[in-house]
Structures are given as C-alpha cells and as structure tokens.
Design an enzyme around this catalytic site. Structure first.
Site, PDB file in Angstrom:
ATOM      1  N   GLY A  12       0.773  -1.237   0.000  1.00  0.00           N
ATOM      2  CA  GLY A  12       0.000   0.000   0.000  1.00  0.00           C
ATOM      3  C   GLY A  12       0.803   1.284   0.000  1.00  0.00           C
ATOM      4  N   ASN A  14       1.366   3.121  -2.563  1.00  0.00           N
ATOM      5  CA  ASN A  14       0.610   4.076  -3.395  1.00  0.00           C
ATOM      6  C   ASN A  14      -0.590   4.625  -2.638  1.00  0.00           C
ATOM      7  OD1 ASN A  14       1.636   4.439  -6.303  1.00  0.00           O
ATOM      8  ND2 ASN A  14       1.929   2.263  -5.903  1.00  0.00           N
ATOM      9  N   LEU A  91      -4.728  -6.958  -6.925  1.00  0.00           N
ATOM     10  CA  LEU A  91      -4.326  -8.073  -7.780  1.00  0.00           C
ATOM     11  C   LEU A  91      -5.473  -8.985  -8.221  1.00  0.00           C
ATOM     12  CD1 LEU A  91      -0.916  -9.021  -6.129  1.00  0.00           C
ATOM     13  CD2 LEU A  91      -1.327  -7.724  -8.241  1.00  0.00           C
ATOM     14  N   ASN A 108      -6.227   2.993 -12.600  1.00  0.00           N
ATOM     15  CA  ASN A 108      -5.229   2.011 -12.170  1.00  0.00           C
ATOM     16  C   ASN A 108      -3.845   2.599 -12.394  1.00  0.00           C
ATOM     17  OD1 ASN A 108      -4.163  -0.641 -11.458  1.00  0.00           O
ATOM     18  ND2 ASN A 108      -3.696  -0.890 -13.633  1.00  0.00           N
ATOM     19  N   HIS A 110       0.043   1.528 -13.272  1.00  0.00           N
ATOM     20  CA  HIS A 110       0.850   0.424 -13.773  1.00  0.00           C
ATOM     21  C   HIS A 110       2.311   0.887 -13.844  1.00  0.00           C
ATOM     22  CE1 HIS A 110       1.747  -3.276 -15.838  1.00  0.00           C
ATOM     23  NE2 HIS A 110       2.505  -2.573 -16.656  1.00  0.00           N
ATOM     24  N   ASP A 151      -4.795  -3.423 -18.588  1.00  0.00           N
ATOM     25  CA  ASP A 151      -3.914  -2.258 -18.828  1.00  0.00           C
ATOM     26  C   ASP A 151      -4.210  -1.575 -20.161  1.00  0.00           C
ATOM     27  OD1 ASP A 151      -2.560  -2.744 -16.398  1.00  0.00           O
ATOM     28  OD2 ASP A 151      -1.212  -4.154 -17.373  1.00  0.00           O
TER      29      ASP A 151
END
Ligand code: GRF
Length: 205
Positions: A12, A14, A91, A108, A110, A151
């Site tokens: 975590g 982010n 995930l 999201n 990436h 993605d």
C-alpha cells in the site's frame, strides 16, 4: 465532493501517497472514504486505519466466479456511496459488471510506460524484470482508466524514469515508485475527481 475508494492487495505505498497528499491538501476534490483489501494481511489496511479511513477485507474465494465477487464488491461500493475507484496494487481481476459500473470512474496505476510491459502476467517485479531483460533505458509509470482489456484503458498520465547500469528489478521498482508512481497517482486522483465534480455540478444546473 467525490467519494473515492482505494482497492489494494499488498503493502500500500501508493495508498500512502494518496493519504499523504490528501492530508497535505493536494486532493481537495475527493474524500478517501474507503479502502478495500483483497486479503486481510495487506499492510495497506494498517495504513488506512492510521489515517482514520475505513478498511474492508473482500477476499475472492477460489470457487467464486469473478462475476459473483464483482457483485459483492459492487454491493460494498454502493453501500459506501463510492463515486470513484482507484486500483493501487489490487491483484484480483475485476469482472465486467464492476468495470461497466465505474466506466471512466476507475483508475489504475501500472509501473511501466504503457504499451510496453503491460497486460496479462505483467505485475509486480515481473514488469521490471521484463524491462531490464529488454534493455530499455527509460521506463516509468502510467495511470489509466480501467476497461475490459488488462492495462488497455484510456491513458490519463505517464511519467518517465531512467534505467541505470547495474539496476536490479528491486532497485528499479523502488525508483519507479519514488520518481513516478507516488507523484503521479495522487495527482491523477485529484484530476479525475475534479472533473467528476464538474460533471456533477453541470448536471444539477
Ligand atoms: C505498484 O508498483 C503499482 O504500480 C502496481 O502494484 C504495485 C503496488 O505497490 N499496480 P503498493 O502496494 O502501492 O506498495
């Protein structure tokens, strides 16, 4: 104000960047209303608790279909009146029912410059291993909207990071986080929340 949920599976960092940005007044357009973790051991839950944000564990059972899990997730998000969803190292693959419900309201992060090193199988350290194996000299991070292609949704922002001689996947991962992810994600949360607020204001008028 937009009510945002952050979905996590691991450490975590982010999420922490978002919580810190919120505390510093850099995300005025959204309230971080909920953290959903896919497993009860995620340290992200401690980070949420420390910031006074409600945390919920929603684990996908092996026998459960993605759609059934998606319905459970949607129920939690609706119960908390969530307008916007941020995937920050989440995930569990999300089914179409969730993706459709949050079309252009789910982002999201990436850890590469999409379209390089992304899609199925590219998560965690694998992304950085692939970048090093290819010998790229620049990598980075991408924040994008989530659609049905892994993605593959519209790109919101990207930030480049240098690959240096002698980098290991771990060292590169850390640099991409420090120089790109932790800056980019909070900024994008604010940008998307601000535009959702604007749309809401126009709808009322
Ligand atoms: C990050 O590298 C992010 O880009 C990816 O998963 C990782 C999550 O790390 N989607 P953390 O849990 O935020 O520390």
């Amino acid at each position: 104000m937009v009510r945002a949920a952050v979905l996590v599976s691991g450490g975590g960092t982010n999420l922490q960047a978002i919580l810190d940005a919120k505390a510093a007044g850099r995300i005025p357009s959204a309230e971080i209303a909920l953290v959903v973790a896919s497993n009860s051991k995620a340290y992200a839950l401690t980070r949420a608790a420390n910031a006074g944000v409600e945390g919920v564990v929603l684990h996908k059972e092996k026998t459960e279909t993605p759609e059934a899990y998606g319905e459970r997730l949607l129920a939690v998000l609706r119960e908390h009146r969530i307008d916007m969803v941020v995937l920050a190292g989440f995930l569990t693959i999300l089914s179409e029912n969730v993706i459709r419900a949050y079309d252009h309201r789910m982002l999201n992060i990436h850890p590469s410059l999409i379209p390089s090193f992304c899609g199925e199988g590219f998560y965690g350290l694998h992304v950085h291993e692939a970048a090093l194996a290819k010998g790229v000299k620049v990598t980075g991070a991408t924040v994008h909207f989530v659609n049905e292609i892994p993605d593959g949704g519209d790109i919101i922002a990207q930030k480049a990071v240098e690959v240096l001689p002698g980098d290991t996947p771990e060292v590169l991962q850390r640099r991409v986080m420090e120089q790109a992810e932790w800056l980019l994600l909070p900024r994008c949360v604010e940008e998307v929340a601000a535009s959702l607020n604007e749309i809401a204001a126009q709808t009322v008028v």
